[in-house]
Design an enzyme around this catalytic site. Structure first.
Site, PDB file in Angstrom:
ATOM      1  N   LEU A  36     -15.399 -17.051  22.463  1.00  0.00           N
ATOM      2  CA  LEU A  36     -14.931 -18.302  21.855  1.00  0.00           C
ATOM      3  C   LEU A  36     -13.702 -18.050  21.002  1.00  0.00           C
ATOM      4  O   LEU A  36     -13.749 -17.276  20.045  1.00  0.00           O
ATOM      5  CB  LEU A  36     -16.039 -18.927  21.005  1.00  0.00           C
ATOM      6  CG  LEU A  36     -17.404 -19.090  21.685  1.00  0.00           C
ATOM      7  CD1 LEU A  36     -18.324 -19.950  20.815  1.00  0.00           C
ATOM      8  CD2 LEU A  36     -17.276 -19.701  23.074  1.00  0.00           C
ATOM      9  N   ALA A  37     -12.610 -18.730  21.370  1.00  0.00           N
ATOM     10  CA  ALA A  37     -11.353 -18.478  20.658  1.00  0.00           C
ATOM     11  C   ALA A  37     -10.577 -19.763  20.430  1.00  0.00           C
ATOM     12  O   ALA A  37      -9.366 -19.745  20.211  1.00  0.00           O
ATOM     13  CB  ALA A  37     -10.507 -17.495  21.452  1.00  0.00           C
ATOM     14  N   ARG A  43      -8.822 -21.109   7.837  1.00  0.00           N
ATOM     15  CA  ARG A  43      -8.914 -20.261   6.652  1.00  0.00           C
ATOM     16  C   ARG A  43      -7.876 -19.140   6.652  1.00  0.00           C
ATOM     17  O   ARG A  43      -7.639 -18.514   5.628  1.00  0.00           O
ATOM     18  CB  ARG A  43     -10.346 -19.691   6.532  1.00  0.00           C
ATOM     19  CG  ARG A  43     -11.372 -20.747   6.152  1.00  0.00           C
ATOM     20  CD  ARG A  43     -12.807 -20.258   6.336  1.00  0.00           C
ATOM     21  NE  ARG A  43     -13.258 -20.382   7.722  1.00  0.00           N
ATOM     22  CZ  ARG A  43     -14.484 -20.053   8.150  1.00  0.00           C
ATOM     23  NH1 ARG A  43     -15.366 -19.572   7.300  1.00  0.00           N
ATOM     24  NH2 ARG A  43     -14.818 -20.206   9.417  1.00  0.00           N
ATOM     25  N   GLN A 100     -11.090 -25.804  25.706  1.00  0.00           N
ATOM     26  CA  GLN A 100     -11.973 -26.730  24.987  1.00  0.00           C
ATOM     27  C   GLN A 100     -11.044 -27.827  24.453  1.00  0.00           C
ATOM     28  O   GLN A 100     -10.199 -27.562  23.593  1.00  0.00           O
ATOM     29  CB  GLN A 100     -12.664 -26.006  23.826  1.00  0.00           C
ATOM     30  CG  GLN A 100     -13.592 -26.904  23.033  1.00  0.00           C
ATOM     31  CD  GLN A 100     -14.104 -26.234  21.756  1.00  0.00           C
ATOM     32  OE1 GLN A 100     -13.551 -25.233  21.297  1.00  0.00           O
ATOM     33  NE2 GLN A 100     -15.146 -26.787  21.172  1.00  0.00           N
ATOM     34  N   THR A 106     -18.960 -24.512  17.917  1.00  0.00           N
ATOM     35  CA  THR A 106     -19.190 -23.385  18.821  1.00  0.00           C
ATOM     36  C   THR A 106     -20.044 -23.776  20.032  1.00  0.00           C
ATOM     37  O   THR A 106     -19.857 -23.237  21.134  1.00  0.00           O
ATOM     38  CB  THR A 106     -19.857 -22.214  18.064  1.00  0.00           C
ATOM     39  OG1 THR A 106     -20.966 -22.725  17.302  1.00  0.00           O
ATOM     40  CG2 THR A 106     -18.891 -21.538  17.112  1.00  0.00           C
ATOM     41  N   ASP A 129     -13.679 -13.755  16.803  1.00  0.00           N
ATOM     42  CA  ASP A 129     -13.226 -13.195  15.525  1.00  0.00           C
ATOM     43  C   ASP A 129     -14.116 -12.035  15.080  1.00  0.00           C
ATOM     44  O   ASP A 129     -14.255 -11.771  13.897  1.00  0.00           O
ATOM     45  CB  ASP A 129     -13.152 -14.285  14.442  1.00  0.00           C
ATOM     46  CG  ASP A 129     -14.497 -14.963  14.175  1.00  0.00           C
ATOM     47  OD1 ASP A 129     -15.493 -14.610  14.833  1.00  0.00           O
ATOM     48  OD2 ASP A 129     -14.536 -15.840  13.283  1.00  0.00           O
ATOM     49  N   ARG A 462      43.842  15.467  16.203  1.00  0.00           N
ATOM     50  CA  ARG A 462      43.979  15.211  14.771  1.00  0.00           C
ATOM     51  C   ARG A 462      45.412  15.505  14.356  1.00  0.00           C
ATOM     52  O   ARG A 462      46.145  16.216  15.032  1.00  0.00           O
ATOM     53  CB  ARG A 462      43.007  16.075  13.970  1.00  0.00           C
ATOM     54  CG  ARG A 462      43.253  17.553  14.130  1.00  0.00           C
ATOM     55  CD  ARG A 462      42.121  18.368  13.510  1.00  0.00           C
ATOM     56  NE  ARG A 462      42.383  19.781  13.674  1.00  0.00           N
ATOM     57  CZ  ARG A 462      41.462  20.713  13.778  1.00  0.00           C
ATOM     58  NH1 ARG A 462      40.187  20.392  13.778  1.00  0.00           N
ATOM     59  NH2 ARG A 462      41.774  21.975  13.883  1.00  0.00           N
TER      60      ARG A 462
HETATM   61  C1  UD1 Z   1     -20.271 -18.694  13.027  1.00  0.00           C
HETATM   62  C2  UD1 Z   1     -21.757 -19.069  13.217  1.00  0.00           C
HETATM   63  C3  UD1 Z   1     -22.594 -18.421  12.141  1.00  0.00           C
HETATM   64  C4  UD1 Z   1     -22.388 -16.925  12.177  1.00  0.00           C
HETATM   65  C5  UD1 Z   1     -20.916 -16.561  12.094  1.00  0.00           C
HETATM   66  C6  UD1 Z   1     -20.744 -15.080  12.399  1.00  0.00           C
HETATM   67  C7  UD1 Z   1     -21.908 -21.260  14.268  1.00  0.00           C
HETATM   68  C8  UD1 Z   1     -22.123 -22.697  14.050  1.00  0.00           C
HETATM   69  N1  UD1 Z   1     -21.886 -20.496  13.182  1.00  0.00           N
HETATM   70  O1  UD1 Z   1     -19.807 -19.240  11.812  1.00  0.00           O
HETATM   71  O2  UD1 Z   1     -23.961 -18.698  12.349  1.00  0.00           O
HETATM   72  O3  UD1 Z   1     -23.095 -16.314  11.101  1.00  0.00           O
HETATM   73  O4  UD1 Z   1     -20.148 -17.289  13.064  1.00  0.00           O
HETATM   74  O5  UD1 Z   1     -19.416 -14.676  12.182  1.00  0.00           O
HETATM   75  O6  UD1 Z   1     -21.781 -20.827  15.389  1.00  0.00           O
HETATM   76  N2  UD1 Z   1     -14.692 -21.726  17.970  1.00  0.00           N
HETATM   77  C9  UD1 Z   1     -14.309 -22.390  19.105  1.00  0.00           C
HETATM   78  N3  UD1 Z   1     -14.376 -23.751  19.132  1.00  0.00           N
HETATM   79  C10 UD1 Z   1     -14.832 -24.470  18.076  1.00  0.00           C
HETATM   80  C11 UD1 Z   1     -15.227 -23.782  16.922  1.00  0.00           C
HETATM   81  C12 UD1 Z   1     -15.155 -22.404  16.893  1.00  0.00           C
HETATM   82  O7  UD1 Z   1     -13.893 -21.781  20.088  1.00  0.00           O
HETATM   83  O8  UD1 Z   1     -14.867 -25.710  18.189  1.00  0.00           O
HETATM   84  C13 UD1 Z   1     -14.601 -20.265  17.926  1.00  0.00           C
HETATM   85  C14 UD1 Z   1     -13.650 -19.764  16.857  1.00  0.00           C
HETATM   86  O9  UD1 Z   1     -12.346 -19.575  17.386  1.00  0.00           O
HETATM   87  C15 UD1 Z   1     -14.283 -18.453  16.423  1.00  0.00           C
HETATM   88  C16 UD1 Z   1     -15.759 -18.618  16.769  1.00  0.00           C
HETATM   89  O10 UD1 Z   1     -15.863 -19.730  17.616  1.00  0.00           O
HETATM   90  O11 UD1 Z   1     -13.754 -17.369  17.134  1.00  0.00           O
HETATM   91  C17 UD1 Z   1     -16.640 -18.814  15.536  1.00  0.00           C
HETATM   92  O12 UD1 Z   1     -16.183 -19.939  14.815  1.00  0.00           O
HETATM   93  P1  UD1 Z   1     -16.088 -19.919  13.230  1.00  0.00           P
HETATM   94  O13 UD1 Z   1     -15.552 -21.208  12.779  1.00  0.00           O
HETATM   95  O14 UD1 Z   1     -15.373 -18.703  12.790  1.00  0.00           O
HETATM   96  O15 UD1 Z   1     -17.624 -19.833  12.845  1.00  0.00           O
HETATM   97  P2  UD1 Z   1     -18.239 -19.330  11.467  1.00  0.00           P
HETATM   98  O16 UD1 Z   1     -18.077 -20.385  10.462  1.00  0.00           O
HETATM   99  O17 UD1 Z   1     -17.721 -17.994  11.140  1.00  0.00           O
HETATM  100 CA    CA Z   2     -16.141 -16.707  11.977  1.00  0.00          CA
END
Ligand code: UD1
Ligand code: CA
Length: 480
Positions: A36-37, A43, A100, A106, A129, A462
């Protein structure tokens, strides 16, 4: 390779995966990873997508892709955002990008995987991440998934500071019941076991759950973590022995922390492979760099990008080498070398700069404050202090005296200088390109050379020196 991570039995449903000998291929053959990216990475406060911020010289997403791809032996699917073509470009060749349309959480991200890519077998989901995740850890989850038949095996972690992480809630029998995001936790003590963001799902069970997610939570998002409650009690959690692996990068403070861990790992691997790192605290080696046995990295050395160091080399102190291939027994002092090739036994002194497109053959040596750019220098040639060799083709055993400049630019075009084998260029010569100096030719020191010099000829370019006898006496008499 780092050793396989040992697993710890801490809770009833923290299971011990079967031994490796249970055919790695058998459990991973049909597994596919989804990374997932597509998140906005707000932040990070950056114009650059979060997952493209580099760690050890490579976008963090590529570290995740490597771990997931190696564990599953297949090309991962990468969920990217529609406004992030640079993310799709970065994964080209290493991952298959799907879009997406909106970052709705997620769970929604995983739902963006189109039907034709949805496997019924094991589906590994990893957040983009998590650059410190090891392939061996993903393989362990896959083995646990195969051994237990669970619908979901997730990686859990018990970090010293669980701030920001989802918590693993276990029921009376110790079985995983659900994951609660930090912002949705009820008041009171929270579980210390956290969700790392790495899962192996049984595909046939995962996909229908995604249609039943609700955004009725603190962030108004479709959480992948809510799938866990749907699949419970068929959920297992494997506690990571190394909590660093679950270090998510959400902001630049975490980026620096992850970089420090990764750097330590890379240096440890180098040292264990026979490289001396005199001061690991000040040595920076990118993930893609290779260093041969018995080489020594002195303090404050940077080896970056696509760099290969041979055996028995000595680099630094205070050297920066980027995208450079070198042979064995090369020595580089406090200098900068970029985009070049160095043969065996090349010696680069202090405060030199070797710029891209240079190839120094075996035994070439550079004095102090020398610069070489886009030039070929033949075996055994010497370039002395403060010389500036630009766009030149220099033969073997050539002496380029101190302060020599090959003038490559006429204000409009660049031109090359060619110097034949065995030629001697006296100090402080100015060689105005385009220019050819023949083999074994000799250029008198301080010459300005604007025309070709034939083989074995002497060029003196020179002004003739004139000595005025008694000049000082006459001046002193005049001034008296
Ligand atoms: C998420 C988890 C949390 C976990 C933590 C670990 C969920 C709801 N929460 O929180 O339980 O402890 O990671 O690090 O899953 N992303 C998408 N599409 C979206 C949202 C996010 O692709 O709509 C991707 C982001 O790019 C990222 C990853 O999903 O790489 C995680 O998203 P992030 O917002 O970092 O989740 P956390 O708040 O860290
Ligand atoms: Ca995260």
């Amino acid at each position: 390779m780092p050793p396989e991570v040992p697993w710890v039995r801490r809770c009833p449903s923290v299971i011990r995966p079967p031994p490796r000998s249970r055919a790695r291929q058998a459990v991973t053959a049909q597994a596919r990873a989804v990374i997932l990216a597509a998140g906005q990475g707000t932040r990070m406060r950056s114009a650059r997508p979060k997952v493209l911020h580099p760690l050890a010289g490579r976008p963090m997403l590529l570290h995740v892709l490597e771990a997931a791809g190696s564990a599953t032996q297949s090309t991962p699917i990468v969920v990217v955002g529609p406004g992030q073509p640079e993310v799709a470009a970065a994964v080209a060749g290493a991952g298959e990008a799907v879009v997406q349309p909106e970052p709705r959480g997620t769970g929604d991200a995983v739902r963006s995987v189109p039907p034709e890519l949805r496997s019924e077998g094991p589906v590994v989901v990893v957040y983009g991440d998590l650059p410190l995740l090891r392939a061996g850890t993903v393989r362990s989850l896959l083995r646990a998934h195969a051994a237990t038949g669970a619908a979901c095996v997730l990686l859990s972690v018990a970090p010293a500071d669980p701030t920001g992480l989802g918590r693993v809630v276990r029921g009376g029998g110790g079985r995983v019941e659900r994951i609660v995001e930090e912002r949705d936790l009820p008041p009171g003590p929270a579980p210390t076991e956290c969700n790392a963001g790495v899962y192996v799902f049984t595909g046939s069970r995962l996909w229908p759950c995604l249609e039943r997610l609700s955004a009725d939570n603190a962030q108004g998002e479709l959480y992948l973590t809510d799938v866990v409650a749907q699949l419970a009690p068929e959920v297992e959690a494997v506690l990571a022995a190394d909590p660093d692996e679950a270090m998510g990068v959400n902001d630049r403070v975490q980026l620096a922390a992850a970089e420090a861990v990764l750097r330590g790992r890379l240096l440890t691997d180098l040292m264990l492979s026979g490289v001396t790192v005199e001061d690991p605290a000040t040595t920076y080696v990118d993930a893609s760099v290779r260093v041969g046995m018995d080489s020594v990295l002195r303090p404050m050395t940077f080896l970056l990008g696509d760099t290969r160091v041979g055996r028995g080399c000595e680099i630094g102190p205070m050297a920066l080498v980027r995208d450079t291939r070198m042979g064995d027994h090369v020595r580089i002092g406090a200098s900068v070398v970029e985009g070049s090739e160095l043969g065996d036994g090349v010696e680069i002194g202090h405060y030199d700069r070797v710029r891209p497109g240079s190839a120094l053959a075996s035994g070439v040596s550079l004095g102090t404050h020398a610069e070489v750019k886009n030039s070929r220098v033949g075996e055994g040639s010497r370039i002395s202090h403060s010389a500036c060799v630009l766009d030149s083709d220099i033969g073997e055993r050539v002496n380029v005296g101190a302060g020599t400049v090959t003038c490559n630019y006429d204000g409009r075009d660049k031109h090359r200088t060619a110097i034949g084998d065995g030629a001697f260029v006296g100090s402080n010569s100015t060689l105005v390109a385009p220019l050819r100096v023949g083999r074994d030719a000799y250029i008198a020191a301080a010459s300005v050379v604007t025309g070709d010099v034939p083989e074995r000829a002497l060029a003196v370019g020179r002004a003739h020196q004139r000595n005025v006898a008694g000049w000082r006496d006459r001046r002193e008499r005049r001034d008296a």
